[in-house]
Design a protein around this motif. Structure first.
Motif, short mmCIF file in Angstrom:
data_model
loop_
_atom_site.label_atom_id
_atom_site.label_comp_id
_atom_site.label_asym_id
_atom_site.label_seq_id
_atom_site.Cartn_x
_atom_site.Cartn_y
_atom_site.Cartn_z
N LEU A 367 0.83 -1.20 0.00
CA LEU A 367 0.00 0.00 0.00
C LEU A 367 0.87 1.26 0.00
CD1 LEU A 367 -2.61 -1.07 2.71
CD2 LEU A 367 -2.78 -1.32 0.23
N ALA A 368 0.30 2.27 -0.56
CA ALA A 368 0.94 3.59 -0.49
C ALA A 368 0.78 4.15 0.93
CB ALA A 368 0.34 4.53 -1.52
N VAL A 369 1.68 5.04 1.30
CA VAL A 369 1.70 5.61 2.65
C VAL A 369 1.71 7.12 2.54
CG1 VAL A 369 2.94 5.73 4.84
CG2 VAL A 369 2.91 3.59 3.55
N LYS A 370 0.91 7.78 3.38
CA LYS A 370 0.88 9.24 3.45
C LYS A 370 0.85 9.64 4.92
CE LYS A 370 -1.76 13.31 2.02
NZ LYS A 370 -2.98 13.80 1.32
N PRO A 374 -1.37 4.17 6.08
CA PRO A 374 -1.58 3.45 4.83
C PRO A 374 -2.80 3.98 4.08
CG PRO A 374 -2.32 2.12 6.67
CD PRO A 374 -1.68 3.34 7.26
N LEU A 375 -2.71 3.86 2.74
CA LEU A 375 -3.79 4.33 1.86
C LEU A 375 -4.33 3.14 1.06
CD1 LEU A 375 -2.14 7.57 0.41
CD2 LEU A 375 -3.70 7.40 2.35
N GLN A 377 -7.88 3.23 -1.35
CA GLN A 377 -9.12 3.92 -1.68
C GLN A 377 -9.43 4.96 -0.60
OE1 GLN A 377 -12.35 1.28 -2.66
NE2 GLN A 377 -11.04 -0.13 -3.82
N GLY A 378 -8.40 5.63 -0.22
CA GLY A 378 -8.50 6.62 0.83
C GLY A 378 -7.64 6.24 2.02
N VAL A 379 -7.57 7.15 2.99
CA VAL A 379 -6.77 6.90 4.19
C VAL A 379 -7.48 5.86 5.05
CG1 VAL A 379 -5.74 7.93 6.24
CG2 VAL A 379 -5.86 9.25 4.11
N LEU A 380 -6.69 4.85 5.53
CA LEU A 380 -7.25 3.80 6.36
C LEU A 380 -7.25 4.22 7.82
CD1 LEU A 380 -5.62 0.58 4.83
CD2 LEU A 380 -7.83 1.63 4.29
N GLN A 381 -8.35 3.88 8.50
CA GLN A 381 -8.47 4.13 9.93
C GLN A 381 -8.17 2.83 10.67
OE1 GLN A 381 -12.31 5.50 11.15
NE2 GLN A 381 -11.80 5.53 13.35
#
Length: 460
Positions: A367-370, A374-375, A377-381
């Motif tokens: 996964l991409a990270v911001k 982790p991202l 389909q949007g930011v993961l909670q």
């Protein structure tokens, strides 16, 4: 007393002494599943027979009618041309030679009196003399003066008549149940294709099933051997063999024959075959299930295990697989696939602690990270975690390195298997995606101190 006489078809019976004795011994072995009182009579004479006394086994097989019907339906496949019943063995043999079946329809003396002379071997030896004095039936011979008959023909003729009419006891050499099953059959004609051997093999499998029934055992492996014709080429060799294995102990004749047929379809004979031999190589005790007084559900057709075993024999064991759970915290290796005929592990795999996703990906998706989050389909909670899974140092696998090394140069030892382990060290989280739902993700530490996130599964 209830005696049965089984007369083999003389056209199928070998003429040489050794093969003839083997054929009769195989038939006698099959009879041992019904009673231990089985004997071979006049094996090397013109009209041999196998006799058995089943009076004590009537209740075991559900009554006289069911027992007679069961034997009558089974014996044609064993090469038996005539089956006769009578109160003693000699009477049953005499009825069979006359083409009669039931020795209980009338009084025994009335039935035997009308039989021709050749039906009793001791009388048939003197057919010429007896015919010249006007005797055509056993009743006419029996009416002659006993003193003159004894002086003229010897005591054997009178003894045989008395035994046949039930006036004198008989003595038999009982056939012993062998410790190992090994039966041989000479084919009526040379066969050039392996599936054609199934006809003769079926008779041997029936004999083996009778032997297994007598020993209260089942077979997990048996071997069929064949010998090539004497006029074969040197390259063909003396013969060949195949071993058929079953997933669990069985003596089901039809299932064993189906398995054998699937294996024979894959065999190519190098020369015509003329003799067969069947050996029960792996025999284990078979524990029968106790019946119930209540009505039980009736199963139509074969069970799933038998169907899978037969399909595996046709396609190959590596093409019919079943999932097996094993003890492992690494979810992608909790399940392995094994050939369906193989025995399942005896132990039961435990349930791993922590949340378990409904579906997992074949390969974890990076996964991409911001901002260290982790991202997907949007930011993961991140909801629940971390749940540490670490292990796999014991799980060694062999890998073949490519011919070109990572630096662009050729590897020193290309195509040489190298051992590695499936060691993992992961921190798992239950995460929530606004569009994808509840996910199962994990974080790993990279060699240079960085971290990476991967998507491994989803929850339904």
């Amino acid at each position: 007393m209830l005696w049965a006489a089984l007369h083999p078809d003389r056209q199928q019976l070998p003429t040489e002494a050794a093969p003839r004795t083997d054929a009769l011994q195989g038939l006698a072995t099959w009879c041992l599943q019904y009673t231990p009182r089985v004997a071979i009579q006049e094996a090397l004479l013109e009209h041999p027979a196998v006799v058995m006394e089943v009076e004590q086994s009537v209740r075991l097989f559900g009554g006289k009618r069911l027992l007679v019907q069961r034997i009558r339906e089974a014996v044609p496949e064993l090469g038996v041309s005539q089956l006769s019943w009578a109160p003693n063995s000699l009477a049953a043999m005499a009825l069979g030679r006359a083409g009669l079946t039931n020795g209980f329809a009338k009084p025994l003396a009335e039935i035997l009196d009308g039989l021709p002379l050749h039906t009793l071997t001791a009388v048939a030896r003197h057919t010429g003399v007896l015919a010249r004095i006007g005797c055509q039936t056993l009743g006419q011979v029996r009416a002659l003066p006993r003193g003159g008959m004894s002086r003229r023909f010897g005591k054997e003729l009178l003894a045989a008549l008395d035994q046949a009419y039930g006036l004198r006891p008989e003595a038999h050499a009982w056939v012993a149940l062998p410790e190992r099953f090994q039966a041989r059959l000479e084919l009526m004609a040379r066969v050039e294709h392996a599936p054609a051997m199934l006809f003769g093999s079926r008779r041997l499998v029936l004999q083996m099933a009778g032997w297994l029934q007598a020993r209260r055992c089942g077979v997990t492996a048996f071997t069929l051997r064949w010998w090539h014709d004497a006029m074969r080429s040197k390259e063909a060799g003396e013969g060949g063999e195949i071993t058929v294995r079953a997933a669990k102990p069985t003596r089901d004749t039809e299932h064993l024959i189906r398995l054998l047929a699937e294996h024979l379809d894959k065999v190519t004979l190098l020369a015509p075959a003329g003799d067969l031999e069947l050996l029960a190589t792996e025999v284990v005790p078979l524990h029968e299930a106790s019946a119930s007084f209540l009505p039980e559900a009736r199963q139509d057709g074969e069970s799933l295990a038998l169907v899978l075993e037969r399909v595996a024999a046709r396609l190959g064991p590596d093409r019919v697989l079943r999932p097996v759970l094993i003890e492992d915290h690494r979810l992608e290796w909790m399940c392995r696939w094994q050939p369906a005929p193989e025995k399942r592990p005896s132990g039961r795999a435990g349930i791993a602690e922590g949340p378990q996703p409904t579906f997992i990906l074949p390969t974890p998706l990076r996964l991409a990270v911001k901002d260290n989050r982790p991202l997907y389909q949007g930011v993961l909670q991140l909801l629940v975690g971390p749940h540490r899974i670490e292990g796999g140092w014991w799980d060694r696998v062999s890998e073949t390195p490519p011919e070109e090394a990572s630096d662009g140069t050729l590897a020193l030892f290309p195509n040489t298997p190298l051992e590695s382990t499936r060691q993992v060290s992961r921190d798992y989280w239950v995460a929530l995606s606004e569009h994808a739902g509840v996910l199962w993700v994990f974080q790993v530490r990279l060699p240079h101190g960085d971290h990476a996130w991967y998507l491994h599964g989803t929850f339904a």
